[in-house]
Design a protein around this motif. Structure first.
Motif, PDB file in Angstrom:
ATOM      1  N   LEU A  96      -2.828 -44.591 -39.236  1.00 56.83           N
ATOM      2  CA  LEU A  96      -2.908 -45.219 -37.912  1.00 56.83           C
ATOM      3  C   LEU A  96      -3.889 -44.405 -37.083  1.00 56.83           C
ATOM      4  CD1 LEU A  96       0.886 -45.918 -37.273  1.00 56.83           C
ATOM      5  CD2 LEU A  96      -0.845 -47.489 -38.165  1.00 56.83           C
ATOM      6  N   ARG A  97      -4.979 -44.997 -36.740  1.00 55.63           N
ATOM      7  CA  ARG A  97      -6.029 -44.296 -36.009  1.00 55.63           C
ATOM      8  C   ARG A  97      -5.962 -44.643 -34.525  1.00 55.63           C
ATOM      9  NH1 ARG A  97      -9.634 -41.958 -39.414  1.00 55.63           N
ATOM     10  NH2 ARG A  97      -9.663 -42.682 -41.572  1.00 55.63           N
ATOM     11  N   GLU A  98      -6.058 -43.614 -33.727  1.00 52.65           N
ATOM     12  CA  GLU A  98      -6.080 -43.811 -32.290  1.00 52.65           C
ATOM     13  C   GLU A  98      -7.490 -44.168 -31.851  1.00 52.65           C
ATOM     14  OE1 GLU A  98      -5.116 -41.261 -28.223  1.00 52.65           O
ATOM     15  OE2 GLU A  98      -4.749 -40.437 -30.206  1.00 52.65           O
ATOM     16  N   VAL A  99      -7.619 -45.168 -31.028  1.00 56.09           N
ATOM     17  CA  VAL A  99      -8.930 -45.600 -30.554  1.00 56.09           C
ATOM     18  C   VAL A  99      -9.399 -44.645 -29.476  1.00 56.09           C
ATOM     19  CG1 VAL A  99     -10.250 -47.446 -29.496  1.00 56.09           C
ATOM     20  CG2 VAL A  99      -8.403 -47.991 -31.081  1.00 56.09           C
ATOM     21  N   THR A 100     -10.445 -43.902 -29.775  1.00 54.97           N
ATOM     22  CA  THR A 100     -10.995 -42.948 -28.811  1.00 54.97           C
ATOM     23  C   THR A 100     -12.488 -43.130 -28.712  1.00 54.97           C
ATOM     24  OG1 THR A 100     -11.244 -41.275 -30.551  1.00 54.97           O
ATOM     25  CG2 THR A 100      -9.196 -41.228 -29.272  1.00 54.97           C
ATOM     26  N   GLU A 101     -13.021 -42.623 -27.647  1.00 55.17           N
ATOM     27  CA  GLU A 101     -14.463 -42.706 -27.454  1.00 55.17           C
ATOM     28  C   GLU A 101     -15.145 -41.651 -28.317  1.00 55.17           C
ATOM     29  OE1 GLU A 101     -17.780 -42.561 -23.847  1.00 55.17           O
ATOM     30  OE2 GLU A 101     -15.656 -42.255 -23.439  1.00 55.17           O
ATOM     31  N   ASN A 102     -16.053 -42.081 -29.127  1.00 49.62           N
ATOM     32  CA  ASN A 102     -16.715 -41.188 -30.075  1.00 49.62           C
ATOM     33  C   ASN A 102     -17.980 -40.626 -29.448  1.00 49.62           C
ATOM     34  OD1 ASN A 102     -17.455 -39.791 -32.330  1.00 49.62           O
ATOM     35  ND2 ASN A 102     -18.212 -41.585 -33.442  1.00 49.62           N
ATOM     36  N   ARG A 103     -17.911 -39.376 -29.055  1.00 47.85           N
ATOM     37  CA  ARG A 103     -19.067 -38.719 -28.451  1.00 47.85           C
ATOM     38  C   ARG A 103     -19.587 -37.652 -29.400  1.00 47.85           C
ATOM     39  NH1 ARG A 103     -17.208 -37.587 -22.164  1.00 47.85           N
ATOM     40  NH2 ARG A 103     -16.928 -39.801 -21.551  1.00 47.85           N
ATOM     41  N   LYS A 104     -20.834 -37.748 -29.718  1.00 47.58           N
ATOM     42  CA  LYS A 104     -21.446 -36.777 -30.610  1.00 47.58           C
ATOM     43  C   LYS A 104     -21.919 -35.572 -29.808  1.00 47.58           C
ATOM     44  CE  LYS A 104     -22.978 -40.010 -34.179  1.00 47.58           C
ATOM     45  NZ  LYS A 104     -24.142 -40.506 -34.961  1.00 47.58           N
ATOM     46  N   ASP A 105     -21.597 -34.417 -30.350  1.00 44.93           N
ATOM     47  CA  ASP A 105     -22.037 -33.172 -29.725  1.00 44.93           C
ATOM     48  C   ASP A 105     -23.340 -32.751 -30.406  1.00 44.93           C
ATOM     49  OD1 ASP A 105     -22.408 -30.686 -28.638  1.00 44.93           O
ATOM     50  OD2 ASP A 105     -20.298 -30.100 -28.766  1.00 44.93           O
ATOM     51  N   HIS A 106     -24.448 -33.119 -29.775  1.00 45.35           N
ATOM     52  CA  HIS A 106     -25.754 -32.852 -30.394  1.00 45.35           C
ATOM     53  C   HIS A 106     -26.031 -31.351 -30.484  1.00 45.35           C
ATOM     54  CE1 HIS A 106     -26.822 -37.090 -30.435  1.00 45.35           C
ATOM     55  NE2 HIS A 106     -26.418 -37.181 -29.175  1.00 45.35           N
ATOM     56  N   ALA A 107     -25.572 -30.588 -29.509  1.00 47.47           N
ATOM     57  CA  ALA A 107     -25.795 -29.142 -29.546  1.00 47.47           C
ATOM     58  C   ALA A 107     -25.093 -28.523 -30.745  1.00 47.47           C
ATOM     59  CB  ALA A 107     -25.300 -28.507 -28.251  1.00 47.47           C
ATOM     60  N   ALA A 108     -23.860 -28.964 -30.990  1.00 45.98           N
ATOM     61  CA  ALA A 108     -23.125 -28.458 -32.147  1.00 45.98           C
ATOM     62  C   ALA A 108     -23.819 -28.847 -33.442  1.00 45.98           C
ATOM     63  CB  ALA A 108     -21.686 -28.984 -32.126  1.00 45.98           C
ATOM     64  N   THR A 109     -24.343 -30.075 -33.483  1.00 44.68           N
ATOM     65  CA  THR A 109     -25.058 -30.531 -34.681  1.00 44.68           C
ATOM     66  C   THR A 109     -26.265 -29.651 -34.964  1.00 44.68           C
ATOM     67  OG1 THR A 109     -24.355 -32.811 -34.255  1.00 44.68           O
ATOM     68  CG2 THR A 109     -26.215 -32.489 -35.754  1.00 44.68           C
ATOM     69  N   VAL A 110     -27.019 -29.318 -33.922  1.00 43.97           N
ATOM     70  CA  VAL A 110     -28.195 -28.454 -34.082  1.00 43.97           C
ATOM     71  C   VAL A 110     -27.785 -27.065 -34.584  1.00 43.97           C
ATOM     72  CG1 VAL A 110     -30.073 -27.294 -32.855  1.00 43.97           C
ATOM     73  CG2 VAL A 110     -29.547 -29.679 -32.357  1.00 43.97           C
ATOM     74  N   LEU A 111     -26.702 -26.546 -34.036  1.00 41.04           N
ATOM     75  CA  LEU A 111     -26.231 -25.225 -34.461  1.00 41.04           C
ATOM     76  C   LEU A 111     -25.792 -25.235 -35.924  1.00 41.04           C
ATOM     77  CD1 LEU A 111     -24.160 -24.137 -31.310  1.00 41.04           C
ATOM     78  CD2 LEU A 111     -26.374 -23.246 -32.061  1.00 41.04           C
ATOM     79  N   TRP A 112     -25.108 -26.303 -36.341  1.00 44.02           N
ATOM     80  CA  TRP A 112     -24.690 -26.390 -37.740  1.00 44.02           C
ATOM     81  C   TRP A 112     -25.892 -26.530 -38.667  1.00 44.02           C
ATOM     82  CZ3 TRP A 112     -20.467 -24.671 -39.588  1.00 44.02           C
ATOM     83  CH2 TRP A 112     -19.279 -24.712 -38.873  1.00 44.02           C
ATOM     84  N   ILE A 113     -26.922 -27.218 -38.226  1.00 38.88           N
ATOM     85  CA  ILE A 113     -28.149 -27.325 -39.029  1.00 38.88           C
ATOM     86  C   ILE A 113     -28.793 -25.955 -39.186  1.00 38.88           C
ATOM     87  CG2 ILE A 113     -30.501 -28.252 -39.076  1.00 38.88           C
ATOM     88  CD1 ILE A 113     -29.406 -30.785 -37.768  1.00 38.88           C
ATOM     89  N   LEU A 114     -28.829 -25.175 -38.106  1.00 40.03           N
ATOM     90  CA  LEU A 114     -29.387 -23.825 -38.178  1.00 40.03           C
ATOM     91  C   LEU A 114     -28.582 -22.966 -39.153  1.00 40.03           C
ATOM     92  CD1 LEU A 114     -30.191 -23.098 -34.414  1.00 40.03           C
ATOM     93  CD2 LEU A 114     -31.815 -23.572 -36.259  1.00 40.03           C
ATOM     94  N   PHE A 115     -27.255 -23.089 -39.096  1.00 36.89           N
ATOM     95  CA  PHE A 115     -26.434 -22.344 -40.054  1.00 36.89           C
ATOM     96  C   PHE A 115     -26.732 -22.784 -41.479  1.00 36.89           C
ATOM     97  CE2 PHE A 115     -22.596 -22.575 -42.716  1.00 36.89           C
ATOM     98  CZ  PHE A 115     -22.450 -21.216 -42.974  1.00 36.89           C
ATOM     99  N   GLY A 116     -26.880 -24.091 -41.688  1.00 34.15           N
ATOM    100  CA  GLY A 116     -27.209 -24.594 -43.020  1.00 34.15           C
ATOM    101  C   GLY A 116     -28.507 -24.017 -43.550  1.00 34.15           C
ATOM    102  N   ILE A 117     -29.489 -23.862 -42.667  1.00 35.93           N
ATOM    103  CA  ILE A 117     -30.768 -23.272 -43.076  1.00 35.93           C
ATOM    104  C   ILE A 117     -30.574 -21.809 -43.473  1.00 35.93           C
ATOM    105  CG2 ILE A 117     -33.060 -22.605 -42.259  1.00 35.93           C
ATOM    106  CD1 ILE A 117     -33.016 -25.104 -40.482  1.00 35.93           C
ATOM    107  N   LEU A 118     -29.809 -21.073 -42.685  1.00 36.22           N
ATOM    108  CA  LEU A 118     -29.544 -19.669 -43.008  1.00 36.22           C
ATOM    109  C   LEU A 118     -28.809 -19.536 -44.341  1.00 36.22           C
ATOM    110  CD1 LEU A 118     -28.455 -18.303 -39.506  1.00 36.22           C
ATOM    111  CD2 LEU A 118     -30.610 -17.868 -40.703  1.00 36.22           C
ATOM    112  N   LEU A 119     -27.840 -20.418 -44.573  1.00 39.78           N
ATOM    113  CA  LEU A 119     -27.114 -20.390 -45.843  1.00 39.78           C
ATOM    114  C   LEU A 119     -28.035 -20.719 -47.010  1.00 39.78           C
ATOM    115  CD1 LEU A 119     -24.530 -20.210 -47.516  1.00 39.78           C
ATOM    116  CD2 LEU A 119     -24.032 -22.580 -46.902  1.00 39.78           C
ATOM    117  N   LEU A 120     -28.905 -21.697 -46.821  1.00 43.51           N
ATOM    118  CA  LEU A 120     -29.855 -22.063 -47.879  1.00 43.51           C
ATOM    119  C   LEU A 120     -30.790 -20.899 -48.199  1.00 43.51           C
ATOM    120  CD1 LEU A 120     -31.014 -24.224 -49.764  1.00 43.51           C
ATOM    121  CD2 LEU A 120     -32.474 -24.983 -47.870  1.00 43.51           C
ATOM    122  N   VAL A 121     -31.241 -20.193 -47.171  1.00 42.39           N
ATOM    123  CA  VAL A 121     -32.109 -19.031 -47.390  1.00 42.39           C
ATOM    124  C   VAL A 121     -31.374 -17.972 -48.202  1.00 42.39           C
ATOM    125  CG1 VAL A 121     -33.264 -17.105 -46.235  1.00 42.39           C
ATOM    126  CG2 VAL A 121     -33.530 -19.417 -45.347  1.00 42.39           C
TER     127      VAL A 121
END
Length: 353
Positions: A96-121
């Motif tokens: 049962l899923r609660e209907v909520t407003e889906n807001r993307k945190d673009h700053a968090a996405t950018v930070l996770w991408i940077l971490f992914g790059i560091l991990l790949l290196v």
């Protein structure tokens, strides 16, 4: 042939741990279940099973082939059981899923991408750069000799001559796990040790760090992502000594003491936090957490003989603090049970080593 080797490798290093972990985490509350916890829990259970199976077989002078068959069948049965438990307890339940407003945190996405790059290196450096280490002359050679001769700890890796059972090293048979992977995949043991173990265990370590960060920052996406970036940078610049945990993680992942310091002990700290979290909220501690603590302690003994002493000390201090803080005297019983593998293998090390 290389495709078949990759498929078998992914089966034993990804599918089986994920299935084992899914069966364990199915007993946790929904908000406490995630893929990272499943994967890390599965590895702890898999390593614990290998330790429990390998030690008696090494003592009885069984061949590596026998160990491969017994452990493979055990893993497959455990994975099927884990997948079935997940399906029964989680998969069949209506969501049962609660209907909520889906807001993307673009700053968090950018930070996770940077971490992914560091991990790949870090992964690229671990795979393509060679870091000489004298201990490989024993640990990697022990796996190579076992895979080639089908004998475990009966041939001295330094000379190739026969020897009596080396109790000091055989009580922490992580090299035999490397030999097991080499046998079932057909890859050379040096390839498994220097590439496969690095590629899988380094991200797995960051899974534990991410879970710890999620607990420390209460699930704040930006804070957790920033914490992971900081951790990755600290690891990359942590080579202040050849003995630091950061150096061991990136250059000696294939060695048991590195896996102990970077993976097993942080996972044990995470489990202690999760148990303490339940006690602080005056909620029942799920039994599966104690099972995972028991498995992690056993996995630590697989990594290094000293893992038994360290985990026993960690559990003793943490257990005493929890008993006194929360006045839950019954905690002495599960802590005593969970510390048993550490005590057993430590006594065996003292008596036989």
């Amino acid at each position: 042939m290389p495709i078949l080797q990759i498929v078998i490798l992914l089966f034993f290093m990804a599918v089986i741990p994920l299935a084992l972990g899914a069966g364990m985490t199915a007993f946790l509350q929904k908000e406490r279940r995630n893929v990272c916890l499943m994967l890390v829990s599965g590895y702890m259970v898999m390593f614990a099973l290998f330790q429990i199976i390998a030690i008696p077989m090494i003592e009885k002078m069984c061949t590596l082939t026998a160990l491969v068959w017994v452990f493979s069948i055990t893993c497959i049965v455990g994975a099927v059981l884990g997948g079935t438990i997940w399906w029964v307890k989680v998969g069949k339940r209506p969501v049962l899923r609660e209907v909520t407003e889906n807001r993307k945190d673009h700053a968090a996405t950018v930070l996770w991408i940077l971490f992914g790059i560091l991990l790949l290196v870090q992964l690229l450096m671990a795979v393509f750069f060679v870091c000489a280490d004298g201990d490989d002359a024993y640990y990697v050679a022990a796996a190579t000799v076992a895979e080639a001769s089908d004998k475990m700890y009966r041939i001295l890796p330094y000379t190739g001559g026969p020897t009596s059972l080396d109790y000091r090293h055989s009580l922490a048979p992580l090299p035999m796990y490397i030999a097991f992977l080499a046998r079932v995949t057909g890859l050379h043991t040096a390839t498994v040790a220097h590439i496969v173990m690095q590629v899988f265990l380094i991200p797995l370590t960051y899974c534990v760090y991410g879970l710890l960060g999620d607990k420390l920052f209460k699930g704040k996406k930006r804070a957790v992502a920033a914490f992971m970036i900081f951790t990755a940078i600290a690891v990359m610049w942590g080579n202040t000594s050849v003995y630091t945990a950061e150096t061991f993680l990136l250059t000696r992942t294939r060695q048991g003491k590195a896996t102990l310091a970077a993976l097993a002990i942080p996972m044990l700290i995470l489990l202690m936090y999760m148990i303490g979290e339940r006690l602080a909220e005056k909620k029942k501690v799920e039994y599966v957490l104690w099972v995972l603590v028991f498995a992690t302690v056993t996995a630590a003994c697989l990594c290094s003989s000293f893992g038994g002493f360290l985990t026993a000390l960690l559990l003793g201090v943490t257990g005493l603090c929890m008993v006194v803080t929360y006045r839950r005297w019954w905690l002495t019983v599960p802590f005593a049970v969970c510390v048993m593998p550490a005590m057993v293998y430590s006594v065996m090390y003292i008596v036989l080593g």
